[in-house]
Enzyme design. Sequence first.
Site, PDB file in Angstrom:
ATOM      1  N   ARG A  28      37.854   0.834  -1.299  1.00  0.00           N
ATOM      2  CA  ARG A  28      39.271   1.143  -0.486  1.00  0.00           C
ATOM      3  C   ARG A  28      40.431   0.080  -0.561  1.00  0.00           C
ATOM      4  O   ARG A  28      41.597   0.579  -0.760  1.00  0.00           O
ATOM      5  CB  ARG A  28      39.248   1.669   0.607  1.00  0.00           C
ATOM      6  N   ILE A  54      48.166   5.949   2.200  1.00  0.00           N
ATOM      7  CA  ILE A  54      46.731   6.217   1.869  1.00  0.00           C
ATOM      8  C   ILE A  54      46.116   7.105   3.096  1.00  0.00           C
ATOM      9  O   ILE A  54      46.060   6.399   4.191  1.00  0.00           O
ATOM     10  CB  ILE A  54      45.923   5.046   1.544  1.00  0.00           C
ATOM     11  N   SER A  55      45.535   8.238   2.738  1.00  0.00           N
ATOM     12  CA  SER A  55      44.979   8.927   3.850  1.00  0.00           C
ATOM     13  C   SER A  55      43.886   8.327   4.729  1.00  0.00           C
ATOM     14  O   SER A  55      43.103   7.454   4.157  1.00  0.00           O
ATOM     15  CB  SER A  55      44.516  10.220   3.323  1.00  0.00           C
ATOM     16  N   GLN A  56      43.770   8.672   5.808  1.00  0.00           N
ATOM     17  CA  GLN A  56      42.687   8.201   6.748  1.00  0.00           C
ATOM     18  C   GLN A  56      41.416   8.754   5.991  1.00  0.00           C
ATOM     19  O   GLN A  56      41.351   9.887   5.761  1.00  0.00           O
ATOM     20  CB  GLN A  56      42.759   8.916   8.192  1.00  0.00           C
ATOM     21  N   PRO A  57      40.427   7.620   6.276  1.00  0.00           N
ATOM     22  CA  PRO A  57      39.324   8.127   5.454  1.00  0.00           C
ATOM     23  C   PRO A  57      38.368   9.200   6.099  1.00  0.00           C
ATOM     24  O   PRO A  57      37.856  10.074   5.197  1.00  0.00           O
ATOM     25  CB  PRO A  57      38.232   6.811   5.612  1.00  0.00           C
TER      26      PRO A  57
END
Length: 204
Positions: A28, A54-57
Amino acid sequence: MAKRLVQTLTQAGITNQRVLDVIQRTPRERFMPESLAHKAYENTALPIGNGQTISQPLMVATMTQLLIQHDCRHVLEIGTGSGYQTAVLAQLVEQVFSVERIAQLQYQAKRRLRSLDIHNVATRHGDGWEGWKSKAPFDGIIVTAAASELPAALLEQLADGGVLIIPVGETKQSLTVVRRFGDEFEQQRIGDVRFVPLVKGAVQ
């Protein structure tokens, strides 16, 4: 660090082992500014420039798990962003077609994916509301920004039996799963979410 993130995702309800394995092996930190790389394996959304994140995992894992429950081989992604969600999808389906409205982000994501030896992705600079008509129909469509309403073009480009995963709403957003059965569309709301808006038009 990646193992700890996977443990967090498992505790939060992610059960698909294929999704967990892909998230564990996808670096990531390669999808964000170097200054934020030390936060790469925290379960949080992070800025990537141009007003995008960048989206939350957990959200990446949730949307991916919802998608691959169905037999999705030919997938459209709206909102390439950093390319992280794209990279996760590409390791789980045959082909990903990804549309990004901000030219700089599309170019950077394309380079990152190539550097990671991910070659089953086609990217395009364009308006996500319009989808990618020439590559339709799609078994699955995943949208990484919130639409004020279900985009008509995406519904049209969804294959019969296909699934669309999309956040819908403005002030209040709901993660929504749409299944197509002929000319009928069945909707299921999964829960409240917070995404950047799906903006019409493309910019250089």
